[in-house]
Structure formats: structure tokens, C-alpha cells
Design a protein around this motif. Structure first.
Motif, mmCIF file in Angstrom:
data_model
loop_
_atom_site.group_PDB
_atom_site.id
_atom_site.type_symbol
_atom_site.label_atom_id
_atom_site.label_comp_id
_atom_site.label_asym_id
_atom_site.label_seq_id
_atom_site.Cartn_x
_atom_site.Cartn_y
_atom_site.Cartn_z
ATOM 1 N N GLY A 1 31.356 101.715 1.267
ATOM 2 C CA GLY A 1 32.311 100.966 1.787
ATOM 3 C C GLY A 1 32.686 99.773 1.328
ATOM 4 N N GLU A 2 33.499 99.000 1.932
ATOM 5 C CA GLU A 2 33.734 97.649 1.430
ATOM 6 C C GLU A 2 32.628 96.879 2.174
ATOM 7 O OE1 GLU A 2 36.079 95.749 -0.549
ATOM 8 O OE2 GLU A 2 35.900 98.013 -1.202
ATOM 9 N N GLY A 3 32.979 95.437 2.214
ATOM 10 C CA GLY A 3 31.953 94.484 2.828
ATOM 11 C C GLY A 3 30.871 94.249 1.992
ATOM 12 N N GLY A 352 24.104 103.996 -6.016
ATOM 13 C CA GLY A 352 23.472 104.534 -7.324
ATOM 14 C C GLY A 352 24.409 105.802 -7.906
ATOM 15 N N GLY A 353 24.011 106.306 -8.844
ATOM 16 C CA GLY A 353 24.845 107.220 -9.458
ATOM 17 C C GLY A 353 26.137 106.936 -10.067
ATOM 18 N N ARG A 354 26.431 105.863 -10.142
ATOM 19 C CA ARG A 354 27.800 105.532 -10.842
ATOM 20 C C ARG A 354 27.712 104.801 -12.358
ATOM 21 N NH1 ARG A 354 30.763 103.199 -5.137
ATOM 22 N NH2 ARG A 354 30.340 105.247 -4.155
ATOM 23 N N VAL A 355 28.457 105.040 -12.909
ATOM 24 C CA VAL A 355 28.800 104.306 -14.346
ATOM 25 C C VAL A 355 30.040 103.557 -14.311
ATOM 26 C CG1 VAL A 355 29.125 104.579 -16.869
ATOM 27 C CG2 VAL A 355 27.794 106.242 -15.532
ATOM 28 N N VAL A 356 29.876 102.366 -14.394
ATOM 29 C CA VAL A 356 31.152 101.125 -14.327
ATOM 30 C C VAL A 356 31.320 100.789 -15.890
ATOM 31 C CG1 VAL A 356 31.745 98.881 -13.381
ATOM 32 C CG2 VAL A 356 30.222 100.344 -12.220
ATOM 33 N N GLY A 357 32.591 100.835 -16.264
ATOM 34 C CA GLY A 357 32.974 100.205 -17.527
ATOM 35 C C GLY A 357 32.470 101.451 -18.611
ATOM 36 N N GLU A 358 33.146 101.224 -19.840
ATOM 37 C CA GLU A 358 32.798 101.877 -20.892
ATOM 38 C C GLU A 358 32.908 100.990 -22.294
ATOM 39 O OE1 GLU A 358 35.536 105.746 -22.736
ATOM 40 O OE2 GLU A 358 35.861 104.956 -20.827
ATOM 41 N N THR A 359 31.995 101.505 -23.299
ATOM 42 C CA THR A 359 32.680 100.803 -24.516
ATOM 43 C C THR A 359 33.184 101.601 -25.575
ATOM 44 O OG1 THR A 359 30.309 101.616 -25.345
ATOM 45 C CG2 THR A 359 30.534 99.422 -24.368
ATOM 46 N N ASP A 360 33.635 101.024 -26.549
ATOM 47 C CA ASP A 360 34.571 101.916 -27.653
ATOM 48 C C ASP A 360 33.509 102.795 -28.091
ATOM 49 O OD1 ASP A 360 33.101 100.383 -29.681
ATOM 50 O OD2 ASP A 360 34.672 98.947 -29.814
ATOM 51 N N GLU A 361 34.121 103.737 -29.229
ATOM 52 C CA GLU A 361 33.259 104.903 -29.709
ATOM 53 C C GLU A 361 32.122 104.385 -30.566
ATOM 54 O OE1 GLU A 361 36.660 103.742 -30.445
ATOM 55 O OE2 GLU A 361 37.005 105.297 -28.616
ATOM 56 N N LEU A 362 31.931 103.004 -30.818
ATOM 57 C CA LEU A 362 30.822 102.527 -31.647
ATOM 58 C C LEU A 362 29.951 101.652 -30.701
ATOM 59 C CD1 LEU A 362 32.506 101.979 -35.225
ATOM 60 C CD2 LEU A 362 31.251 103.860 -34.408
ATOM 61 N N GLY A 406 37.641 82.701 -7.901
ATOM 62 C CA GLY A 406 38.416 83.791 -8.823
ATOM 63 C C GLY A 406 37.404 84.782 -9.479
ATOM 64 N N VAL A 407 36.116 84.492 -9.592
ATOM 65 C CA VAL A 407 35.143 85.548 -10.246
ATOM 66 C C VAL A 407 34.865 86.397 -8.974
ATOM 67 C CG1 VAL A 407 32.910 85.970 -11.209
ATOM 68 C CG2 VAL A 407 34.559 84.129 -12.008
ATOM 69 N N GLN A 408 35.150 87.800 -9.033
ATOM 70 C CA GLN A 408 34.804 88.825 -7.832
ATOM 71 C C GLN A 408 33.493 89.532 -8.433
ATOM 72 O OE1 GLN A 408 36.417 88.176 -5.272
ATOM 73 N NE2 GLN A 408 37.993 86.857 -5.895
ATOM 74 N N ALA A 409 33.145 90.190 -7.139
ATOM 75 C CA ALA A 409 31.956 91.380 -7.205
ATOM 76 C C ALA A 409 32.544 92.407 -8.053
ATOM 77 C CB ALA A 409 31.365 91.403 -5.799
ATOM 78 N N ILE A 410 31.801 93.185 -8.510
ATOM 79 C CA ILE A 410 32.070 94.511 -8.940
ATOM 80 C C ILE A 410 32.148 95.423 -7.752
ATOM 81 C CG2 ILE A 410 31.459 96.440 -10.617
ATOM 82 C CD1 ILE A 410 29.682 94.203 -11.985
ATOM 83 N N ARG A 411 33.638 95.521 -7.539
ATOM 84 C CA ARG A 411 33.521 96.246 -6.210
ATOM 85 C C ARG A 411 33.236 97.868 -6.272
ATOM 86 N NH1 ARG A 411 38.225 98.687 -8.005
ATOM 87 N NH2 ARG A 411 39.669 97.325 -9.047
#
Length: 414
Positions: A1-3, A352-362, A406-411
Motif C-alpha cells: 500500500g501507500e505510506g 518482493g517478487g516485483r520487477v521494476v523497469g526494463e532495459t532495451d533488447e541489448l 522532486g526526487v521520489q521513492a520508487i512507488r
């Protein structure tokens, strides 16, 4: 959740000095050409859709306990030191201003619990890695009294003893004295030192060192001989494995933040710094020595924290200072690449168990949800129950927020 984190949350930061290759570890690219994808196959984990390299069998079984952030990047110089700074403080040191390590800022805001220091660094600080810049493990402008307590010993040596718990500065000034005169020397040093201008700021360090030296409880926290041999074996009898076990003992006994440096340097040692030729190492050697050491120590730590009911209020993060070039170089290694890499985070309020973000094919750059070192620090602060934009007294008492406004946590991790 939030918080935020709620409650009183601790943190263990495993710093993977040298910069692990994201493609060979936690961001495999099976569809890429051979000179990019490297020698390893991707493997399924307990989390549907999350694949990591086959060389981490223990991690694959525990993928529900940590999340992968695959799109971390920075745009500063591709040297180790800048990455060490940015990942441990959220900032690049500029204009002579050293920003505090996340663990030092936490200690500054929340103070010590009982007689244990708020932030302990094991086994040793990061040494020479090619630049001549600070590595980001100090309290920076907050002052020396908020520096981490540094173990400065290898807990894997068979006769590991709790060292005389004094900050390194004083050790050197009194090393000339014989061991049995240590305490007199400390008393004498305190007396002569109190007359000096630096005394006021360092008072705290002296008091802490003295308290630790004379506190059986604090000394016993560092005493790995109290752990059953089977537990020590489970972590691996390596410097990193035993440092992870020590981190658990310290958290259990009231330390708020433990930094574990996996290596002290990147030279003449098998590390994550896989350029391919001496004094470095190559991909194969990393997979034979460094990877099993990490896979074992990291997963033993998570299991142990879970079993003891500590994982629910202890964030464990594992991170290096950059990734490696997707294309394997002629020496059979990969070079520095701050353009994209993967870090791990779980425990406490971090899902746990999450994937945040993705890189390009290479694996060259983030394709989705780019994450900066500042956002990583903001995530740790928020997980620890602190406002990432809380202001700290900087040089000349100028207010400096813990991470830039302005820099935020990874929600996505909460």
C-alpha cells in the motif's frame, strides 16, 4: 500500500563492489546475439515471469522475497568511485561537499538504540578503486561523529576476534603502545585530545568507542563464535558470508543500519569487475567464485531474517555502482557501463517478487521506468520511515534535503 515504512525499520546494504554485469546476473538477454547474451541461460524463478541467470539457483527459489530494479542508470563519469558515492548517498559529491551515506543520515535523525552504534560498516571500507574520490561511506557534512562504526577486520578468519573497538584514527595514534596499555593510552589520548579544537566534534566518537570497548553486550554482538557452526556454514565461510551473518547479529542487537562491502578493492582479486584481463577477472571466473559466494550469503541472510521475524522490519538491498557493457570485449570480459544495471531490494515495507523497469533488447539503456541513484536513496529513506526531502544541516548550516526536492521513492515497491 501507500505510506512509508511505519514502525522502526532497519536496513542492510550489501554493496557489490566492482559493478555486477546485469546481463550475466539479473537481466538476462537470451534473444540477443552471443557476444551480448554471454555464456549463461536464463532460469525461471518462483515468481512467474521473473527470470534470472541460471548461476543463482538459491536466489531463484526465493524470488518472492526480493524485487529487481532493472533500470537503474547514472550519467556521471563511468568510474567506480562516483557510482559508490551516488548509490550510497543518492548524490554526486560536487564543490567539495560530501553528502552523507543513507545509514549515517538515518543515524543522525534517529540516533543510537542503547549502546550499539546506529550504523556499522563491515568488514572494511572500500579502498582504492581507480579514482581518488571519496566512496560515499562517511557522514560527509553531518560531521565525523555520525560516521559509521567500521569493523576493519575479516570475520571469516578462523581466529576472528572482536577487534579493540576504536575508530581507526585513534588506533593508529596509539598502535605504538602495547595491548595492555591500550586503555591508559585511550585515557591519555582523551585528556590531551580534549584540549584540541577538533575535540568537540569527535567527543561522540570517543564516547562511543569507549562505551563499545567496555560493553560486554556490544562486544558480544560482534562475536561470531557464539553462532553454531552449522549456521556459519550456511552463510558460507567466506569474508562476505560471515559479514552477512555479522550483519544479522548486529541488526538483532539494535544496530539500525549495516553496510556490508563485498570487496575492498577491484585489483588483483576476483570481483564483479570483469574486464577480462589482469589485474581483473573474466565472466567465467566471476561465475565460479563471486556468484556462488553471493548466492549463498544473500539467501542465507534472507532465510535467517525471515526465520527470526526480522525480515518484516529490515530492508535488505544489494547493489553495485554500475552495470557492464552489453558487448563482451576482446579480453572476454565486460567494461564499465553506468547506462543501465539491476539492483535488488526487499524486506521491511519493500514488496518482493516485483520487477521494476526494463532495459532495451541489448541491455544498453532503460526502455521503461528509468531509475536514478537519487530515487534509490529516496526509496530507502521512505522505507526507513523518513521523509526523503527532510532537510539536514549542510555546510554553514545551510539546509540540504536528504535527496533533491522532486526526487521520489520508487512507488511500485511499496
Amino acid at each position: 500500500g501507500e505510506g512509508g515504512g511505519g514502525g522502526d525499520v532497519n536496513c542492510i546494504m550489501l554493496f557489490l563492489v566492482g559493478g555486477p554485469s546485469h546481463i550475466d546476473t539479473w537481466d538476462p538477454k537470451p534473444e540477443a546475439p552471443p557476444e551480448v547474451r554471454g555464456p549463461f541461460q536464463p532460469a525461471a524463478t518462483r515468481v512467474p515471469g521473473m527470470q534470472i541467470s541460471e548461476i543463482f539457483p538459491r536466489m531463484a527459489q526465493r524470488a518472492d522475497k526480493f524485487s529487481l530494479i532493472r533500470s537503474v542508470y547514472h550519467t556521471a563519469t563511468a568510474v567506480h568511485d562516483t557510482g559508490h558515492q551516488m548509490m550510497q548517498t543518492g548524490r554526486l559529491f560536487t564543490g567539495g561537499i560530501e553528502h552523507p551515506h543513507v545509514g549515517c543520515a538515518l543515524g543522525y535523525v534517529k540516533g543510537a538504540r542503547g549502546e550499539m552504534p546506529p550504523h556499522v560498516l563491515v568488514p572494511k571500507p572500500i579502498g582504492r578503486t581507480g579514482g581518488n574520490l571519496p566512496h560515499g561511506h562517511s557522514a560527509g557534512y553531518l560531521g565525523r561523529q555520525h560516521d559509521p562504526f567500521i569493523l576493519n577486520a575479516d570475520p571469516a578468519v578462523p581466529n576472528f576476534q572482536v577487534p579493540d573497538l576504536l575508530p581507526p584514527d585513534y588506533i593508529s595514534s596509539i598502535r605504538a603502545d602495547r595491548r595492555q596499555r591500550m586503555r591508559d593510552a585511550v585515557d591519555g589520548a582523551i585528556a590531551s585530545f580534549e584540549a584540541s579544537p577538533a575535540a568537540r566534534q569527535l567527543d561522540g566518537s570517543f564516547a562511543l568507542a569507549y562505551r563499545l570497548m567496555s560493553s560486554p553486550r556490544a562486544r558480544s554482538a560482534f562475536d561470531l563464535a557464539q553462532e553454531p557452526p552449522a549456521v556459519r556454514d550456511r552463510y558460507g565461510r567466506t569474508r562476505f558470508g560471515q559479514s552477512c551473518l555479522l550483519a544479522r547479529r548486529l541488526i538483532e542487537r539494535g544496530v539500525r543500519f549495516v553496510t556490508v562491502n563485498m570487496f575492498e578493492t577491484v585489483f588483483d582479486e576476483v570481483t564483479w569487475d570483469i574486464h577480462g584481463s589482469r589485474p581483473f577477472t573474466d565472466i567465467a571466473q566471476m561465475s565460479r567464485e563471486v556468484v556462488p559466494n553471493f548466492d549463498q550469503g544473500y539467501t542465507a541472510l534472507i532465510d535467517d531474517l525471515v526465520d527470526r521475524g526480522l525480515y518484516s522490519n529490515t530492508i535488505v538491498t544489494a547493489m553495485g555502482e554500475f552495470g557492464r557493457t552489453p558487448k563482451i570485449n576482446p579480453a572476454g570480459g565486460r567494461d564499465h557501463h553506468p547506462g543501465a544495471w539491476t539492483i535488488l531490494m526487499g524486506g521491511g515495507p519493500i514488496q518482493g517478487g516485483r520487477v521494476v523497469g526494463e532495459t532495451d533488447e541489448l541491455g544498453y539503456r532503460p526502455k521503461a521506468r528509468p531509475v536514478t541513484p537519487g530515487e534509490v536513496a529516496a526509496t530507502l529513506y521512505r522505507g526507513l520511515g523518513l521523509d526523503p526531502h527532510r532537510e539536514l544541516p549542510g555546510p554553514q548550516n545551510r539546509p540540504i534535503p536528504m535527496v533533491d526536492y522532486g526526487v521520489q521513492a520508487i512507488r511500485e515497491l511499496f
